[in-house]
Design a protein around this motif. Structure first.
Motif: not given
Length: 239
Positions: A90-95, A99-105
């Motif tokens: 399994q793989l998840t791009v989450g969190a 807005g101005s961040a456009r980030s994930a983990q």
């Protein structure tokens, strides 16, 4: 930007694929995690609602249903990792933050029987490239325990930078554990992470997508890559 841009989507590179998790994956997910309980335990964030050892399927079904809502809101992209169309992790791009961040983990785990085949770095590369170049995210993080040498090798091979230690970040295996934060931004990989992984030897992944809601689950848990005999392989991902 449409938060659900390019989701659900299936990504393929040879025998390795990422496809959205489905309700009918609940049995495979339960069986794989139970079989790999000892492999996952040192790196698995504490999930009281989904223990590593359970005979019931209901916790997995409930979690799939819950994360389906996150995927619909554009807050996560939870995939099953398959090898020759067989469920192996399994793989998840989450969190995901917009807005101005456009980030994930990114978080991931793989069945120990399939470790050491290059599945994990390829899957991570596929997911990060899709996040950067199709979804429009700017930054991806992976947070990994210092002891988890195999998982740290995965992200460093793909070009992630060591950005320092986050003290007692996650509760894992009975205690609050430190994690090293690895980061990568879209500007650092203009040709893509998969090209970097293959040293320029690929033309990129195949995408299969639709516009409907994703049915997904994400115990953003560990990853194994290097040697299947090395239990220090999985990497805990975002909560």
């Amino acid at each position: 930007m449409n938060r659900r841009q390019r989701w659900p989507v299936t990504l393929r590179e040879g025998s390795i694929a990422l496809r959205p998790l489905r309700l009918r994956d609940a049995s495979a997910l339960r069986d794989t995690r139970a079989r790999n309980a000892e492999w996952l335990r040192p790196w698995e964030p504490t999930y009281p609602e989904m223990p590593l050892r359970t005979t019931g399927i209901s916790p997995y079904v409930a979690m799939i249903q819950a994360i389906r809502g996150e995927a619909r809101q554009g807050l996560s992209m939870p995939w099953a990792v398959t090898y020759d169309d067989r469920f192996v992790g399994q793989l998840t791009v989450g969190a995901i933050v917009w807005g101005s961040a456009r980030s994930a983990q990114v978080g991931y785990w793989i069945d120990s029987a399939y470790a050491g085949r290059g599945i994990t770095p390829t899957a991570v590369a596929l997911a990060v490239d899709h996040s950067f170049f199709n979804v429009g995210l700017h930054r991806i993080e992976a947070n990994i325990r210092p002891e988890n040498r195999a998982s740290r090798r995965v992200v460093t091979k793909l070009g992630f930078r060591d950005e320092g230690v986050r003290r007692r970040q996650l509760h894992i295996d009975g205690a609050w554990r430190d994690h090293i934060c690895y980061g990568l931004t879209a500007e650092e990989v203009p040709r893509g992470v998969l090209r970097r992984w293959y040293d320029g030897g690929t033309s990129g992944p195949t995408l299969e997508g639709g516009s409907g809601p994703g049915s997904a689950l994400g115990p953003h848990g560990p990853n194994g890559d290097e040697d299947p005999r090395d239990p220090a392989s999985p990497n805990p991902g975002p909560n």
